[in-house]
Motif scaffolding. Structure first.
Motif, PDB file in Angstrom:
ATOM      1  N   LEU A  19      -9.462 -84.488  -3.723  1.00 37.26           N
ATOM      2  CA  LEU A  19     -10.561 -85.179  -4.411  1.00 37.26           C
ATOM      3  C   LEU A  19     -11.598 -85.692  -3.423  1.00 37.26           C
ATOM      4  O   LEU A  19     -12.802 -85.567  -3.666  1.00 37.26           O
ATOM      5  N   VAL A  20     -11.128 -86.291  -2.331  1.00 34.06           N
ATOM      6  CA  VAL A  20     -12.038 -86.791  -1.297  1.00 34.06           C
ATOM      7  C   VAL A  20     -12.930 -85.649  -0.811  1.00 34.06           C
ATOM      8  O   VAL A  20     -14.146 -85.794  -0.693  1.00 34.06           O
ATOM      9  N   GLU A  21     -12.316 -84.489  -0.588  1.00 33.24           N
ATOM     10  CA  GLU A  21     -13.075 -83.326  -0.112  1.00 33.24           C
ATOM     11  C   GLU A  21     -14.008 -82.786  -1.204  1.00 33.24           C
ATOM     12  O   GLU A  21     -15.182 -82.520  -0.956  1.00 33.24           O
ATOM     13  N   ALA A  22     -13.491 -82.625  -2.425  1.00 37.61           N
ATOM     14  CA  ALA A  22     -14.292 -82.046  -3.518  1.00 37.61           C
ATOM     15  C   ALA A  22     -15.493 -82.924  -3.877  1.00 37.61           C
ATOM     16  O   ALA A  22     -16.554 -82.414  -4.220  1.00 37.61           O
ATOM     17  N   LEU A  23     -15.306 -84.234  -3.797  1.00 33.83           N
ATOM     18  CA  LEU A  23     -16.380 -85.165  -4.164  1.00 33.83           C
ATOM     19  C   LEU A  23     -17.263 -85.536  -2.983  1.00 33.83           C
ATOM     20  O   LEU A  23     -18.340 -86.100  -3.165  1.00 33.83           O
ATOM     21  N   GLY A  28     -11.936 -94.824  -0.706  1.00 33.27           N
ATOM     22  CA  GLY A  28     -12.213 -96.040  -1.479  1.00 33.27           C
ATOM     23  C   GLY A  28     -13.115 -95.767  -2.672  1.00 33.27           C
ATOM     24  O   GLY A  28     -12.894 -96.297  -3.768  1.00 33.27           O
ATOM     25  N   ARG A  29     -14.119 -94.935  -2.494  1.00 35.68           N
ATOM     26  CA  ARG A  29     -15.036 -94.589  -3.596  1.00 35.68           C
ATOM     27  C   ARG A  29     -14.308 -93.751  -4.654  1.00 35.68           C
ATOM     28  O   ARG A  29     -14.523 -93.937  -5.855  1.00 35.68           O
ATOM     29  N   VAL A  30     -13.443 -92.840  -4.207  1.00 37.89           N
ATOM     30  CA  VAL A  30     -12.671 -92.010  -5.145  1.00 37.89           C
ATOM     31  C   VAL A  30     -11.755 -92.906  -5.980  1.00 37.89           C
ATOM     32  O   VAL A  30     -11.661 -92.744  -7.197  1.00 37.89           O
ATOM     33  N   ARG A  31     -11.123 -93.862  -5.338  1.00 41.77           N
ATOM     34  CA  ARG A  31     -10.258 -94.798  -6.082  1.00 41.77           C
ATOM     35  C   ARG A  31     -11.070 -95.604  -7.097  1.00 41.77           C
ATOM     36  O   ARG A  31     -10.620 -95.864  -8.206  1.00 41.77           O
ATOM     37  N   ARG A  32     -12.280 -95.995  -6.723  1.00 41.08           N
ATOM     38  CA  ARG A  32     -13.146 -96.738  -7.637  1.00 41.08           C
ATOM     39  C   ARG A  32     -13.523 -95.877  -8.848  1.00 41.08           C
ATOM     40  O   ARG A  32     -13.556 -96.354  -9.977  1.00 41.08           O
ATOM     41  N   LEU A  33     -13.806 -94.596  -8.622  1.00 41.83           N
ATOM     42  CA  LEU A  33     -14.105 -93.683  -9.734  1.00 41.83           C
ATOM     43  C   LEU A  33     -12.925 -93.609 -10.706  1.00 41.83           C
ATOM     44  O   LEU A  33     -13.113 -93.555 -11.921  1.00 41.83           O
ATOM     45  N   LEU A  34     -11.725 -93.637 -10.169  1.00 41.84           N
ATOM     46  CA  LEU A  34     -10.523 -93.638 -11.007  1.00 41.84           C
ATOM     47  C   LEU A  34     -10.360 -94.973 -11.718  1.00 41.84           C
ATOM     48  O   LEU A  34     -10.114 -95.017 -12.928  1.00 41.84           O
ATOM     49  N   ASP A  35     -10.539 -96.065 -10.987  1.00 39.00           N
ATOM     50  CA  ASP A  35     -10.396 -97.408 -11.574  1.00 39.00           C
ATOM     51  C   ASP A  35     -11.414 -97.651 -12.686  1.00 39.00           C
ATOM     52  O   ASP A  35     -11.128 -98.321 -13.678  1.00 39.00           O
ATOM     53  N   GLU A  36     -12.615 -97.100 -12.518  1.00 38.78           N
ATOM     54  CA  GLU A  36     -13.693 -97.310 -13.488  1.00 38.78           C
ATOM     55  C   GLU A  36     -13.722 -96.230 -14.577  1.00 38.78           C
ATOM     56  O   GLU A  36     -14.653 -96.161 -15.362  1.00 38.78           O
ATOM     57  N   HIS A  37     -12.704 -95.378 -14.583  1.00 42.30           N
ATOM     58  CA  HIS A  37     -12.513 -94.346 -15.619  1.00 42.30           C
ATOM     59  C   HIS A  37     -13.609 -93.287 -15.650  1.00 42.30           C
ATOM     60  O   HIS A  37     -13.927 -92.764 -16.714  1.00 42.30           O
ATOM     61  N   HIS A  38     -14.165 -92.991 -14.498  1.00 38.81           N
ATOM     62  CA  HIS A  38     -15.059 -91.841 -14.396  1.00 38.81           C
ATOM     63  C   HIS A  38     -14.216 -90.591 -14.222  1.00 38.81           C
ATOM     64  O   HIS A  38     -14.666 -89.481 -14.499  1.00 38.81           O
ATOM     65  N   LEU A  39     -12.988 -90.789 -13.737  1.00 45.11           N
ATOM     66  CA  LEU A  39     -11.975 -89.741 -13.590  1.00 45.11           C
ATOM     67  C   LEU A  39     -10.648 -90.312 -14.044  1.00 45.11           C
ATOM     68  O   LEU A  39     -10.466 -91.530 -14.083  1.00 45.11           O
ATOM     69  N   GLY A  58     -19.324 -81.021  -7.576  1.00 44.75           N
ATOM     70  CA  GLY A  58     -19.072 -82.109  -6.637  1.00 44.75           C
ATOM     71  C   GLY A  58     -19.147 -83.506  -7.216  1.00 44.75           C
ATOM     72  O   GLY A  58     -19.168 -84.488  -6.485  1.00 44.75           O
ATOM     73  N   HIS A  59     -19.162 -83.616  -8.565  1.00 47.71           N
ATOM     74  CA  HIS A  59     -19.232 -84.921  -9.230  1.00 47.71           C
ATOM     75  C   HIS A  59     -18.297 -84.915 -10.434  1.00 47.71           C
ATOM     76  O   HIS A  59     -18.048 -83.867 -11.029  1.00 47.71           O
ATOM     77  N   PRO A  60     -17.817 -86.102 -10.833  1.00 44.10           N
ATOM     78  CA  PRO A  60     -17.050 -86.157 -12.084  1.00 44.10           C
ATOM     79  C   PRO A  60     -17.928 -85.686 -13.241  1.00 44.10           C
ATOM     80  O   PRO A  60     -19.122 -85.985 -13.269  1.00 44.10           O
ATOM     81  N   LEU A  61     -17.352 -84.938 -14.164  1.00 39.96           N
ATOM     82  CA  LEU A  61     -18.073 -84.512 -15.358  1.00 39.96           C
ATOM     83  C   LEU A  61     -18.645 -85.750 -16.036  1.00 39.96           C
ATOM     84  O   LEU A  61     -17.909 -86.682 -16.375  1.00 39.96           O
ATOM     85  N   SER A  62     -19.951 -85.802 -16.224  1.00 41.52           N
ATOM     86  CA  SER A  62     -20.610 -87.025 -16.694  1.00 41.52           C
ATOM     87  C   SER A  62     -20.120 -87.480 -18.073  1.00 41.52           C
ATOM     88  O   SER A  62     -20.012 -88.676 -18.331  1.00 41.52           O
ATOM     89  N   SER A  63     -19.804 -86.561 -18.957  1.00 39.49           N
ATOM     90  CA  SER A  63     -19.364 -86.936 -20.306  1.00 39.49           C
ATOM     91  C   SER A  63     -17.903 -87.375 -20.359  1.00 39.49           C
ATOM     92  O   SER A  63     -17.439 -87.852 -21.396  1.00 39.49           O
TER      93      SER A  63
END
Length: 116
Positions: A19-23, A28-39, A58-63
């Protein structure tokens, strides 16, 4: 129009280093995306993983973010939400994630709300 998109038979999964590589983001930012339910991810085969299809260009699917919130409001845990998104849904005709990728977020969220 059922059958226009083949059912997803196998899902590629990304570990945290993947995930770190793909994004292209620090852990820390990847964990935040998970915590905030973007992923969303779950333990599969003993390792925390996220379906690769949740990442687009390279980004979480926006929807995905709003859809995850609707599923959580309907009482889904992370594993259930992932499974529902990846499995074909009769009322949509394809898997919800494929519908989201096609821009059909309103339809997916309407079906998800009805599950509550």
């Amino acid at each position: 129009m059922t059958g226009s998109i083949p059912a997803r038979t196998e899902t590629d999964w990304l570990t945290m280093p993947d995930l770190v590589e793909a994004l292209g983001q620090p852990l820390g930012r990847v964990r935040r995306l998970l915590d905030e339910h973007h992923l969303v991810g779950s333990r599969r085969d003993g390792t925390f993983k996220v379906p690769a299809v949740f990442i687009v260009d390279g980004h979480p699917l926006s929807s995905l973010h709003g859809t995850l919130i609707v599923l959580q409001d309907a009482g889904f845990d992370d594993d259930e939400a992932i499974d529902w998104l990846l499995e074909p849904e009769d009322t949509i005709g394809i898997s919800p994630i494929d519908a989201l990728l096609m821009g059909r977020k309103s339809e997916v969220r309407r079906v998800a709300r009805a599950l509550a």
